[in-house]
Design an enzyme around this catalytic site. Structure first.
Site, mmCIF file in Angstrom:
data_model
loop_
_atom_site.group_PDB
_atom_site.id
_atom_site.type_symbol
_atom_site.label_atom_id
_atom_site.label_comp_id
_atom_site.label_asym_id
_atom_site.label_seq_id
_atom_site.Cartn_x
_atom_site.Cartn_y
_atom_site.Cartn_z
ATOM 1 N N GLY A 32 0.819 -1.199 0.000
ATOM 2 C CA GLY A 32 0.000 0.000 0.000
ATOM 3 C C GLY A 32 0.855 1.251 0.000
ATOM 4 N N ALA A 33 1.967 1.207 -0.758
ATOM 5 C CA ALA A 33 2.980 2.262 -0.684
ATOM 6 C C ALA A 33 2.812 3.346 -1.726
ATOM 7 C CB ALA A 33 4.373 1.639 -0.817
ATOM 8 N N GLY A 37 1.271 4.670 3.539
ATOM 9 C CA GLY A 37 2.295 3.804 2.971
ATOM 10 C C GLY A 37 3.338 4.572 2.197
ATOM 11 N N SER A 86 -5.699 -0.519 13.596
ATOM 12 C CA SER A 86 -6.479 0.680 13.902
ATOM 13 C C SER A 86 -7.118 0.555 15.271
ATOM 14 C CB SER A 86 -7.571 0.876 12.846
ATOM 15 O OG SER A 86 -8.499 1.863 13.251
ATOM 16 N N TYR A 93 -14.660 -3.781 8.715
ATOM 17 C CA TYR A 93 -13.372 -3.115 8.890
ATOM 18 C C TYR A 93 -12.821 -3.344 10.291
ATOM 19 C CZ TYR A 93 -9.902 0.563 9.321
ATOM 20 O OH TYR A 93 -8.729 1.250 9.564
#
Length: 283
Positions: A10-11, A16, A136, A161
């Site tokens: 996720g960069a 990210g 999270s 989530y």
């Protein structure tokens, strides 16, 4: 971090991208993993312009086949010193992947579980190494039922989530237990509320709430701080199995401290991803 190989999923945007940039500034050889080639090329060009030599890997982590292929390519690297499992999403509706998984569960939990598992040989062969998984504070709202982990019987965006973020912590806890004595550590980080593209696919009430909160959110650079700390700081060189917020180890919600659930989730994840054969029903 001079020459240290750091893989960041996720960069190509948000936290990210900020994490990868910070690691590159410290001299790391950064491997950017993203699903969008255009954003990936832009992120790589930005790092190159700053004097880094990033490597770009394209993979859709919703596909377990692509996760396996990515692990195969990463396995050709000389060594991996840091693996940052950052990629994640929040969806507005339930979508099923080509593998038959709920997309949120697949991207947020099964993908980092499978990628890390497939790279364990590489990580443990040449320690020390660190695995950081981005979770999270939403995990505290989870209601994870391992008899229905993909919410086939009552899907809700926020619950999907939150459950996946709880799964991140349980995965980290069990991974740390399994890696004890290898020189490889596993920790997870809550970056805080950060101004990113995250949540753009969530349902309208959630999107509206995010927009209202944006002025009070952290920048991606500040959000990346705890992740970079866990990846680089000598203060946590031997620390493992922790949940970190603002660079401090914190106690997660009670459900995240359940070792029996962590072991059961690990076994279930092995079966779902094909790392071990599924058990017959009723066993």
């Amino acid at each position: 971090m001079d020459g240290e190989v750091c893989v960041v999923t996720g960069a190509t945007s948000g936290i990210g991208r900020a994490t990868a940039a910070a690691l590159a500034r410290l001299g790391a050889q950064v491997v950017l993993v993203g699903r969008d080639r255009g954003r990936g090329a832009a992120a790589a060009a930005e790092l190159a312009a700053a004097g880094a030599s990033p490597r770009l890997e394209i993979a859709d982590l919703a596909s377990m086949e692509q996760v396996r292929a990515l692990a195969g390519r990463l396995g050709m690297l000389g060594r991996i010193g840091v693996l940052v499992n950052n990629a994640g999403l929040m969806a507005g509706q339930r979508r099923v992947t080509a593998d038959g998984f709920d997309e949120v569960f697949a991207v947020n939990h099964l993908a980092p579980f499978l990628l890390t598992s497939l790279l364990l040989g590489k990580l443990t062969t040449d320690p020390p190494a660190r695995v950081i998984t981005v979770t999270s504070g939403a995990h505290a709202a989870a209601r994870l039922d391992l008899d229905d982990p993909q919410l086939e019987h009552g899907w809700e965006s926020w619950r999907a989530y939150a459950n996946s973020k709880l799964a991140n912590i349980l995965f980290t806890r069990e991974l740390a237990r399994r890696l004890k004595g290898t020189g490889v550590t596993a920790n997870c980080a809550h970056p805080g509320m950060v101004r990113t593209r995250f949540g753009r696919e969530a349902r309208l009430p959630m999107r509206a709430g995010v927009m209202l909160a944006r002025p009070f959110m952290l920048s991606p650079q500040r959000g990346a701080g705890t992740i970079v700390y866990l990846a680089t700081s000598p203060e946590v060189a031997g620390a493992t199995g922790g949940y970190y917020v603002k660079r401090q180890r914190r106690e997660p919600a009670r459900a995240a401290c359940d070792d029996a659930t962590a072991r059961r989730l690990w076994q279930l994840s092995e079966e779902l991803t094909g790392l071990t054969p599924a058990r017959p029903a009723g066993t």
